[in-house]
Scaffold this active site. Structure first.
Site, short mmCIF file in Angstrom:
data_model
loop_
_atom_site.label_atom_id
_atom_site.label_comp_id
_atom_site.label_asym_id
_atom_site.label_seq_id
_atom_site.Cartn_x
_atom_site.Cartn_y
_atom_site.Cartn_z
N ASP A 1 0.86 -1.26 0.03
CA ASP A 1 -0.02 -0.04 0.22
C ASP A 1 0.74 1.18 0.01
OD1 ASP A 1 -1.66 2.16 0.65
OD2 ASP A 1 -2.60 0.84 2.20
N THR B 1 -3.69 14.17 -13.96
CA THR B 1 -4.87 13.82 -14.82
C THR B 1 -5.67 15.42 -15.06
OG1 THR B 1 -7.53 13.52 -14.57
CG2 THR B 1 -6.48 13.92 -12.62
N ASP B 2 -6.19 15.51 -16.27
CA ASP B 2 -6.71 16.82 -16.65
C ASP B 2 -7.64 17.30 -15.84
OD1 ASP B 2 -8.71 15.09 -17.43
OD2 ASP B 2 -8.91 15.56 -19.38
N GLU B 3 -8.44 16.41 -14.81
CA GLU B 3 -9.34 16.99 -13.99
C GLU B 3 -8.88 17.97 -13.09
OE1 GLU B 3 -12.21 14.17 -12.57
OE2 GLU B 3 -12.03 12.79 -14.27
N TYR C 1 -12.16 13.24 -5.94
CA TYR C 1 -11.19 12.62 -6.75
C TYR C 1 -10.08 13.96 -7.09
CZ TYR C 1 -8.69 10.75 -10.59
OH TYR C 1 -7.96 10.70 -11.85
N LYS D 1 -6.12 14.77 -6.34
CA LYS D 1 -4.99 14.37 -7.25
C LYS D 1 -4.39 15.77 -7.67
CE LYS D 1 -4.30 11.67 -10.14
NZ LYS D 1 -3.17 10.34 -9.88
N LYS E 1 -15.94 2.22 -15.33
CA LYS E 1 -15.93 3.60 -16.10
C LYS E 1 -16.91 3.33 -17.42
CE LYS E 1 -12.89 4.70 -13.14
NZ LYS E 1 -11.38 4.50 -13.15
P1 NAD Z 1 -7.44 1.94 -11.85
O1 NAD Z 1 -8.22 2.50 -10.69
O2 NAD Z 1 -7.75 1.03 -12.88
O3 NAD Z 1 -6.03 1.45 -11.02
C1 NAD Z 1 -5.31 1.87 -10.00
C2 NAD Z 1 -4.48 0.90 -9.42
O4 NAD Z 1 -3.97 1.55 -8.29
C3 NAD Z 1 -5.30 -0.34 -8.88
O5 NAD Z 1 -4.46 -1.52 -9.46
C4 NAD Z 1 -5.34 -0.52 -7.52
O6 NAD Z 1 -5.29 -1.43 -6.83
C5 NAD Z 1 -3.94 0.49 -7.23
N1 NAD Z 1 -3.98 1.12 -5.98
C6 NAD Z 1 -5.11 1.81 -5.48
N2 NAD Z 1 -4.72 2.34 -4.03
C7 NAD Z 1 -3.44 1.84 -3.88
C8 NAD Z 1 -2.35 2.15 -2.89
N3 NAD Z 1 -2.86 2.77 -1.69
N4 NAD Z 1 -1.42 1.46 -2.93
C9 NAD Z 1 -0.87 0.66 -4.00
N5 NAD Z 1 -1.89 0.44 -4.98
C10 NAD Z 1 -2.91 1.03 -5.06
O7 NAD Z 1 -6.69 3.23 -12.35
P2 NAD Z 1 -6.37 3.95 -13.76
O8 NAD Z 1 -7.67 4.30 -14.68
O9 NAD Z 1 -5.40 2.93 -14.50
O10 NAD Z 1 -5.59 5.32 -13.31
C11 NAD Z 1 -4.26 5.31 -13.10
C12 NAD Z 1 -3.73 6.55 -12.72
O11 NAD Z 1 -3.80 7.38 -13.96
C13 NAD Z 1 -4.34 7.17 -11.61
O12 NAD Z 1 -3.39 8.02 -10.85
C14 NAD Z 1 -5.34 8.19 -12.26
O13 NAD Z 1 -5.48 9.37 -11.45
C15 NAD Z 1 -4.59 8.53 -13.45
N6 NAD Z 1 -5.38 8.94 -14.66
C16 NAD Z 1 -6.35 8.18 -15.01
C17 NAD Z 1 -6.98 8.32 -16.23
C18 NAD Z 1 -8.14 7.61 -16.83
O14 NAD Z 1 -8.78 7.85 -17.69
N7 NAD Z 1 -8.30 6.36 -16.37
C19 NAD Z 1 -6.79 9.56 -17.05
C20 NAD Z 1 -5.74 10.68 -16.61
C21 NAD Z 1 -5.30 10.13 -15.54
O1 DAU Z 2 -10.22 13.01 -17.25
C1 DAU Z 2 -9.32 11.86 -16.71
C2 DAU Z 2 -10.13 11.25 -15.87
O2 DAU Z 2 -11.07 10.37 -16.40
C3 DAU Z 2 -9.24 10.21 -14.92
O3 DAU Z 2 -8.59 11.29 -13.87
C4 DAU Z 2 -10.30 9.43 -14.01
O4 DAU Z 2 -9.44 8.76 -13.11
C5 DAU Z 2 -11.16 8.84 -14.81
O5 DAU Z 2 -12.10 7.83 -14.11
C6 DAU Z 2 -12.02 9.55 -16.00
O6 DAU Z 2 -12.76 10.33 -15.18
P1 DAU Z 2 -14.45 10.54 -15.60
O7 DAU Z 2 -15.26 10.83 -14.63
O8 DAU Z 2 -14.43 11.44 -16.89
O9 DAU Z 2 -14.71 9.12 -16.35
P2 DAU Z 2 -16.02 8.14 -16.17
O10 DAU Z 2 -15.89 7.16 -16.90
O11 DAU Z 2 -16.48 7.94 -14.62
O12 DAU Z 2 -16.93 9.05 -16.90
C7 DAU Z 2 -16.95 9.52 -18.19
C8 DAU Z 2 -18.42 10.49 -18.50
O13 DAU Z 2 -19.40 9.43 -18.52
C9 DAU Z 2 -18.60 11.34 -17.45
O14 DAU Z 2 -18.96 12.33 -17.99
C10 DAU Z 2 -19.75 10.77 -16.62
C11 DAU Z 2 -20.32 9.71 -17.63
N1 DAU Z 2 -20.95 8.61 -17.20
C12 DAU Z 2 -20.26 7.75 -16.39
C13 DAU Z 2 -20.59 6.60 -15.92
C14 DAU Z 2 -19.88 5.40 -15.20
C15 DAU Z 2 -22.24 8.14 -17.45
O15 DAU Z 2 -22.91 8.98 -18.18
N2 DAU Z 2 -22.65 7.05 -17.04
C16 DAU Z 2 -22.06 6.21 -16.24
O16 DAU Z 2 -22.44 5.29 -15.75
#
Ligand code: NAD
Ligand code: DAU
Length: 339
Positions: free
Chosen positions: A59, A125-127, A153, A157, A192
Site C-alpha cells: 500500500d 489528470t486533466d481533471e 477525486y 489529485k 468507467k
Molecule cells: P485504476 O483504478 O484502474 O487502477 C488503480 C490501481 O492502483 C489499481 O491496481 C489499485 O489496486 C492500485 N491502488 C489503489 N490504491 C493503492 C494503494 N494505496 N497502494 C498501492 N496501489 C493502489 O486506475 P487507472 O484508470 O489505471 O488510473 C491510473 C492513474 O492514472 C491514476 O493515478 C489516475 O488518477 C490517472 N489517470 C487516469 C485516467 C483515466 O482515464 N483512467 C486519465 C488520466 C489520469
Molecule cells: O479525465 C481523466 C479522468 O477520466 C481520470 O482522471 C479518472 O480517473 C477517470 O475515471 C476519468 O474520469 P471521468 O469521470 O471522466 O470518467 P468516467 O468513465 O467515470 O465518466 C466519463 C463520463 O461518462 C462522465 O461525464 C460521466 C459519464 N458517465 C459515467 C458512468 C460511469 C455516465 O454517463 N454514465 C456512467 O455510468
C-alpha cells in the site's frame, strides 16, 4: 535500469508495464500494487513468468511497506499510477482518496529521496483543471490553466500535484508530472463509462447515461498515454508538467451511440439517469507543449481505437466476467497464497 511502477495491476499501469516490457526489454520492472477492487493480478498474468518482472503487494500509504520495497529493489525510476481513480466513488467516500492519492504520493516521494531514485513521475489528470464550458469550443487546458477542482477525486489529485511541485522546489526532487485526458482501451475496469457501456450492451442491459449525455470528454487510446509517459521519462525536463491529449472530444451520448452501432445493438438500451453531483461539463487538452518539446503525437484516432477496444472486450470475455462475478479476487490467493 529498475523501474518501479505503482498501481500496475490497474488499467493504465498494466498497459504501461506491457509497454515497457515490449519496448524496453533491458529494464527490470517492479509492480507495486495494493490490489484494491480495481487491481487485478490476472491482468498481469502474461508478465508474471518474465525474469525481468516482479509483482509486490503493498500500500503506497504504508511507509514501512514502501520503504522495505525501495530498500530491496532500489529503483532508479518510479512511475506513480497508484490511486483511487473513480469520481463517483470519491463523491460517496472521499477519505480513502485523500489517504492513497495524497499521503501515498508523499510517502512514495520520501522513499524515492531516501533510497536515491534518479527520477520520479507523477501520473496526474486533466481533471485538476476543473471543466470548460460547453459553448466555448475554442478553450483548452494548457499547463498554465489554474487548478480548479470539482470532485474529491480531482481535489486529491491536484493536492498530490502541489506536493510534487513543493518537493521539486524544496528538495530539488527530480520529478515530472503529466496530466492526461480520459483513457480507453484494454483492461479498463467496468465501472468507467466505455467498458461499462460495452459490457451492458453485450448483456442487453440498460446503458445508464448521466443527465442528458451532453458532457464532453477528450478520449485518448491508452497506448498513446503510455508512449507519452515513456517519452517524458527519457526526454522530459525535470520540474516540468506535460499535458497529454489527442483532440478526440465526444459527448457521452456520442460515445454510447458509437458503441451500440459497433455492436449492432438498439439505442433503446440507453437510459438517462440522475446526473453526477458537480458533474464536470467538458475536458479538452491542448497538447502543444509535449508535441513541440518532445515530439509526441498520438497514433490512434478515436474511431479506430473504439473499434479495437470493443473487439478486445469481445475477445476477452473471461477477463471481465470474472470481475463482474467477483472471481478475480481469488487469483491473488491462488497465485501467492502458499508462497
Ligand atoms: P485504476 O483504478 O484502474 O487502477 C488503480 C490501481 O492502483 C489499481 O491496481 C489499485 O489496486 C492500485 N491502488 C489503489 N490504491 C493503492 C494503494 N494505496 N497502494 C498501492 N496501489 C493502489 O486506475 P487507472 O484508470 O489505471 O488510473 C491510473 C492513474 O492514472 C491514476 O493515478 C489516475 O488518477 C490517472 N489517470 C487516469 C485516467 C483515466 O482515464 N483512467 C486519465 C488520466 C489520469
Ligand atoms: O479525465 C481523466 C479522468 O477520466 C481520470 O482522471 C479518472 O480517473 C477517470 O475515471 C476519468 O474520469 P471521468 O469521470 O471522466 O470518467 P468516467 O468513465 O467515470 O465518466 C466519463 C463520463 O461518462 C462522465 O461525464 C460521466 C459519464 N458517465 C459515467 C458512468 C460511469 C455516465 O454517463 N454514465 C456512467 O455510468
Amino acid at each position: 535500469m529498475t523501474v518501479l511502477v505503482t498501481g500496475g495491476a490497474g488499467f493504465i499501469g498494466a498497459n504501461f508495464i506491457y509497454y515497457l516490457l515490449k519496448n524496453r526489454p533491458a529494464d527490470r520492472v517492479i509492480c507495486l500494487d495494493k490490489l484494491t477492487y480495481a487491481g487485478n493480478l490476472e491482468t498481469l498474468a502474461a508478465a508474471e513468468p518474465l525474469p525481468n518482472f516482479k509483482f509486490v503487494r503493498a500500500d503506497i500509504s504504508n511507509r514501512e511497506e514502501v520503504y522495505k520495497i525501495f530498500e530491496e529493489y532500489r529503483p532508479a525510476v518510479v512511475v506513480n499510477f497508484a490511486a483511487e481513480s473513480h469520481v463517483d466513488r470519491s463523491i460517496e467516500e472521499p477519505e480513502l482518496f485523500l489517504k492513497t492519492n495524497i499521503i501515498g504520493t508523499g510517502i512514495l516521494m520520501d522513499a524515492a529521496r531516501k533510497f536515491g531514485a534518479e527520477r520520479y513521475h507523477q501520473v496526474s489528470t486533466d481533471e485538476v483543471y476543473g471543466d470548460l464550458p460547453l459553448d466555448r469550443p475554442d478553450l483548452f487546458f494548457t499547463e498554465e490553466t489554474p487548478i480548479h477542482t470539482s470532485s474529491p477525486y480531482s481535489a486529491s489529485k491536484a493536492s498530490a500535484d502541489l506536493l510534487v511541485s513543493a518537493y521539486i522546489r524544496t528538495y530539488q526532487f527530480p520529478a515530472t508530472i503529466s496530466r492526461c485526458s480520459n483513457n480507453y482501451g484494454p483492461y479498463h475496469f467496468p465501472e468507467k463509462l466505455i467498458p461499462l457501456m460495452i459490457i451492458n450492451a453485450l448483456n442487453d442491459k440498460k446503458l445508464p447515461v448521466y443527465g442528458a449525455g451532453a458532457n464532453v470528454r477528450d478520449w485518448l487510446y491508452v497506448e498513446d498515454h503510455c508512449a507519452a509517459i515513456d517519452l517524458i521519462l527519457r526526454k522530459g525536463k525535470v520540474g516540468e508538467i506535460y499535458n497529454i491529449g489527442g483532440h478526440n472530444e465526444r459527448t457521452n451520448l456520442e460515445v454510447v451511440k458509437t458503441i451500440l452501432k459497433i455492436l449492432g445493438k438498439s439505442e433503446d438500451l440507453i437510459e438517462f439517469v440522475t446526473d453526477r453531483k458537480g458533474h464536470d461539463l467538458r475536458y479538452a487538452i491542448d497538447p502543444t507543449k509535449i508535441k513541440n518539446e518532445l515530439g509526441w503525437t498520438p497514433k490512434t484516432k478515436f474511431d479506430d481505437g473504439i473499434k479495437k477496444t470493443v473487439a478486445w472486450y469481445l475477445d476477452n470475455k473471461s477477463w471481465w466476467e470474472k470481475i463482474i462475478s467477483g472471481e478475480y479476487k481469488d487469483y491473488y490467493a491462488k497465485m501467492y497464497g502458499n508462497r
